[in-house]
Design an enzyme around this catalytic site. Sequence first.
Site, PDB file in Angstrom:
ATOM      1  N   THR A   1      -1.905  -1.842   2.862  1.00 41.84           N
ATOM      2  CA  THR A   1      -0.671  -1.090   2.636  1.00 41.84           C
ATOM      3  C   THR A   1      -0.236  -1.129   1.179  1.00 41.84           C
ATOM      4  OG1 THR A   1       0.047  -1.504   4.895  1.00 41.84           O
ATOM      5  CG2 THR A   1       1.764  -0.945   3.323  1.00 41.84           C
TER       6      THR A   1
ATOM      7  N   THR B   1      -1.907  -6.560   5.299  1.00 45.76           N
ATOM      8  CA  THR B   1      -1.239  -7.727   5.895  1.00 45.76           C
ATOM      9  C   THR B   1      -1.744  -8.067   7.296  1.00 45.76           C
ATOM     10  OG1 THR B   1       0.539  -6.319   6.721  1.00 45.76           O
ATOM     11  CG2 THR B   1       0.900  -7.415   4.595  1.00 45.76           C
ATOM     12  N   ASP B   2      -2.338  -7.078   7.998  1.00 45.24           N
ATOM     13  CA  ASP B   2      -2.677  -7.314   9.408  1.00 45.24           C
ATOM     14  C   ASP B   2      -3.609  -8.510   9.595  1.00 45.24           C
ATOM     15  OD1 ASP B   2      -1.077  -5.255  10.150  1.00 45.24           O
ATOM     16  OD2 ASP B   2      -2.685  -3.853  10.653  1.00 45.24           O
TER      17      ASP B   2
END
Length: 372
Positions: A54, A133-134
């Site tokens: 992201t 971030t996942d």
Amino acid sequence: MSRFCQLSALLALALPLFTTASPVDLNALLRRQDVDTPQNASLPNVTIYSTGGTIASVGTSNTQTIGYSVGLGVQQLVDAVPEILNIANIDGYQVSNVDSGRINSTILLNLTQLINAELAKETVAGVVITHGTDTLEETAMFLDLTINSTKPVVIVGAMRPATALSADGPLNLLQAVTLATSEVARGRGVMISLNDRIGSALYTTKMHANAPDTFYATEQGQLGFYINQVPYFYYEHALPTGKPFFNISGATDLPHVDILYAHQQANGALVNASYESGAEGIVFAGVGAGGLTPAYSLAAQELYNATGIPMVASHRSPDGFAPISESNGWIIGSGPLNPQKSRVMLQLAIEVGYDNEKIRSLFAGTMPDADA
Ligand SMILES: *[C@@H]1O[C@H](CO)[C@@H](O)[C@H](O)[C@H]1NC(C)=O
Ligand SMILES: *[C@@H]1O[C@H](CO)[C@@H](O)[C@H](O)[C@H]1NC(C)=O
Ligand SMILES: *[C@@H]1O[C@H](CO)[C@@H](O)[C@H](O)[C@H]1NC(C)=O
Ligand SMILES: *[C@@H]1O[C@H](CO)[C@@H](O)[C@H](O)[C@H]1NC(C)=O
Ligand SMILES: *[C@@H]1O[C@H](CO)[C@@H](O)[C@H](O)[C@H]1NC(C)=O
Ligand SMILES: *[C@@H]1O[C@H](CO)[C@@H](O)[C@H](O)[C@H]1NC(C)=O
Ligand SMILES: *[C@@H]1O[C@H](CO)[C@@H](O)[C@H](O)[C@H]1NC(C)=O
Ligand SMILES: CC(=O)N[C@H]1CO[C@H](CO)[C@@H](O)[C@@H]1O
């Protein structure tokens, strides 16, 4: 500011800005950016490894905060925050440009190899990895267990794309580079840096699927906080109890380890399915303190009796411990480590050839010291 021009041209060819994420050719993207402008000799040198996510994403409007696509290269990340160039001389690697669900063992192995070599250079103060971030915490865990250096290694991401109102990426990146140059940040292993917080790779986890304030250390606490972008630490230099280091310089891939999630009436057939599809070890996201529930438990014991592959019981609750079981028991408690971090630890232990008792000691070592 033209230091990334070659990389930029490369990226423009390989990866049009507004396409949706698709697998990329590592051979094409794994490039070091040659420094072609004078360095400021009084500033420390920081190398940024950009993997995508992201923080490198663009939406179609400034209100779009989901469903955007990955596309910004390392140059564009740095260009968005020129203040960074007052803090450090930046060198960039584009390791991949994918959302973090696509990070795999090829990318991880490349990353750790590159970073170990980079940190061995006297001229490099520290490194920053930009990441989705996942699965950021999985890469952080992997790097923490495979990087042999006391220099700061900072992994950073963002929850809002670069085009969003109040995008969090630019400040997160500025803080991460600042941390990578910081003397007090040395000797602390890999640090997860987002939203003003500095967390430990072993303990920090993504707690919210959408909100910017998502990375928290569960129980063990954050390592530090930024005040006016200056990193302050709560602790003296210290690493989590029992944090090992694995030298995997000879590895070309990582062992297949699955995570099976325990729940009411969990399906025992998944245990055999995991093994039959090639798993060399299984981690259970257990209920309570690592409970497998009856069908998993029976199937896992049967499979263990037949094959002896390591079985690790972790806990699906974010906090707490799965007790370390007795020697020669068939199941190994993960201690404080959550299922996804236990999986990385188990992969590395299998990769370097640990037997089940050594794996048990490894996980036992992560339990806080009771009598130190
Ligand atoms: C990992 O992803 C890269 C880029 O998509 C690909 O080239 C590589 O083959 C993948 N590695 C594995 C082990 O799947
Ligand atoms: C180099 O960095 C120092 C310290 O931040 C700063 O005082 C100086 O102005 C910089 N020099 C140039 C040429 O940018
Ligand atoms: C930064 O890197 C340059 C070029 O590699 C080197 O000459 C310089 O000494 C380094 N700066 C520091 C503070 O180590
Ligand atoms: C870590 O690096 C140091 C040199 O910086 C070396 O002496 C040591 O053997 C390395 N440790 C491992 C486990 O590879
Ligand atoms: C890993 O071991 C090899 C061979 O002993 C050594 O050359 C290398 O420096 C080690 N790597 C790290 C990161 O410690
Ligand atoms: C797993 O496979 C073994 C060997 O084929 C078989 O005996 C056992 O019943 C299977 N377990 C489950 C839960 O399907
Ligand atoms: C696994 O082996 C142990 C020791 O031989 C035995 O006590 C246990 O009943 C076996 N478990 C299953 C599910 O077959
Ligand atoms: C250690 C490792 O996996 N290195 C790989 C890095 O990426 C290149 C390009 O895909 C591979 O050729 C290397 O084997």
